[in-house]
Design a protein around this motif. Structure first.
Motif, short mmCIF file in Angstrom:
data_model
loop_
_atom_site.label_atom_id
_atom_site.label_comp_id
_atom_site.label_asym_id
_atom_site.label_seq_id
_atom_site.Cartn_x
_atom_site.Cartn_y
_atom_site.Cartn_z
N SER A 1 -34.55 -20.49 -10.02
CA SER A 1 -35.35 -21.49 -9.32
C SER A 1 -34.58 -21.86 -8.06
O SER A 1 -33.38 -22.11 -8.10
N VAL A 2 -35.28 -21.86 -6.92
CA VAL A 2 -34.67 -22.20 -5.64
C VAL A 2 -34.92 -23.67 -5.37
O VAL A 2 -36.07 -24.13 -5.40
N MET A 3 -33.84 -24.42 -5.10
CA MET A 3 -33.94 -25.86 -4.92
C MET A 3 -33.43 -26.26 -3.53
O MET A 3 -32.39 -25.77 -3.09
N VAL A 4 -34.17 -27.16 -2.89
CA VAL A 4 -33.75 -27.76 -1.62
C VAL A 4 -33.86 -29.27 -1.81
O VAL A 4 -34.94 -29.77 -2.15
N ASP A 5 -32.76 -29.97 -1.64
CA ASP A 5 -32.72 -31.42 -1.84
C ASP A 5 -33.25 -31.82 -3.21
O ASP A 5 -33.96 -32.81 -3.36
N GLY A 6 -32.93 -31.01 -4.24
CA GLY A 6 -33.33 -31.32 -5.60
C GLY A 6 -34.76 -31.00 -5.96
O GLY A 6 -35.20 -31.28 -7.07
N THR A 7 -35.50 -30.38 -5.04
CA THR A 7 -36.90 -30.05 -5.27
C THR A 7 -37.09 -28.54 -5.22
O THR A 7 -36.61 -27.89 -4.29
N PRO A 8 -37.80 -27.97 -6.20
CA PRO A 8 -38.06 -26.53 -6.15
C PRO A 8 -38.92 -26.17 -4.95
O PRO A 8 -39.81 -26.93 -4.55
N VAL A 9 -38.64 -25.01 -4.36
CA VAL A 9 -39.44 -24.52 -3.23
C VAL A 9 -39.96 -23.13 -3.57
O VAL A 9 -39.33 -22.38 -4.30
N PRO A 10 -41.15 -22.78 -3.05
CA PRO A 10 -41.70 -21.44 -3.27
C PRO A 10 -40.84 -20.39 -2.59
O PRO A 10 -40.36 -20.60 -1.47
N GLU A 11 -40.66 -19.26 -3.26
CA GLU A 11 -39.82 -18.20 -2.71
C GLU A 11 -40.40 -17.59 -1.44
O GLU A 11 -39.67 -17.05 -0.62
N ASP A 12 -41.72 -17.67 -1.26
CA ASP A 12 -42.35 -17.06 -0.08
C ASP A 12 -42.36 -18.01 1.13
O ASP A 12 -42.83 -17.64 2.19
N GLN A 13 -41.79 -19.18 0.99
CA GLN A 13 -41.73 -20.14 2.09
C GLN A 13 -40.59 -19.78 3.04
O GLN A 13 -39.52 -19.37 2.60
N PRO A 14 -40.79 -19.94 4.35
CA PRO A 14 -39.69 -19.69 5.30
C PRO A 14 -38.54 -20.66 5.07
O PRO A 14 -38.75 -21.83 4.73
N VAL A 15 -37.33 -20.17 5.23
CA VAL A 15 -36.14 -21.00 5.05
C VAL A 15 -36.10 -22.07 6.14
O VAL A 15 -36.18 -21.77 7.32
N ASP A 16 -36.00 -23.35 5.71
CA ASP A 16 -35.95 -24.44 6.67
C ASP A 16 -34.87 -25.46 6.31
O ASP A 16 -34.89 -26.59 6.77
N ALA A 17 -33.93 -25.05 5.46
CA ALA A 17 -32.85 -25.94 5.04
C ALA A 17 -31.51 -25.26 5.24
O ALA A 17 -31.41 -24.04 5.17
#
Length: 65
Positions: A37-53
Motif C-alpha cells: 500500500s502506497v501512503m502519502v501523509d498517512g493516506t493511501p494513494v492510487p498507484e496510477d496517480q502521478p507522484v506529487d509528494a
C-alpha cells in the motif's frame, strides 16, 4: 522533484521524478502494487496517480516467511 521512498521496516530510496506515477516508483524498488500500500501523509494513494509528494511510505501487506 526529488522523492524519498521509504519501504517501512526495510530500506529507503531516493529518486528524481518528473511525470512518474506511484506504480513507477514501486517498479523502481522492485515491488508489486498487489503486495503493498502506497501512503502519502498517512493516506493511501492510487498507484496510477502521478507522484506529487516528496516523501512516500510503502507498507508491505504480504511478506514471505
Amino acid at each position: 522533484m526529488r522523492v524519498t521512498v521509504e519501504v517501512v521496516g526495510e530500506d529507503t530510496h531516493e529518486f528524481d521524478v518528473t511525470d512518474e506515477t506511484y506504480a513507477d516508483l514501486l517498479e523502481a524498488v522492485e515491488l508489486s502494487p498487489h503486495e503493498v500500500s502506497v501512503m502519502v501523509d498517512g493516506t493511501p494513494v492510487p498507484e496510477d496517480q502521478p507522484v506529487d509528494a516528496e516523501h512516500v511510505r510503502v507498507l508491505r501487506l504480504i511478506r514471505g516467511g
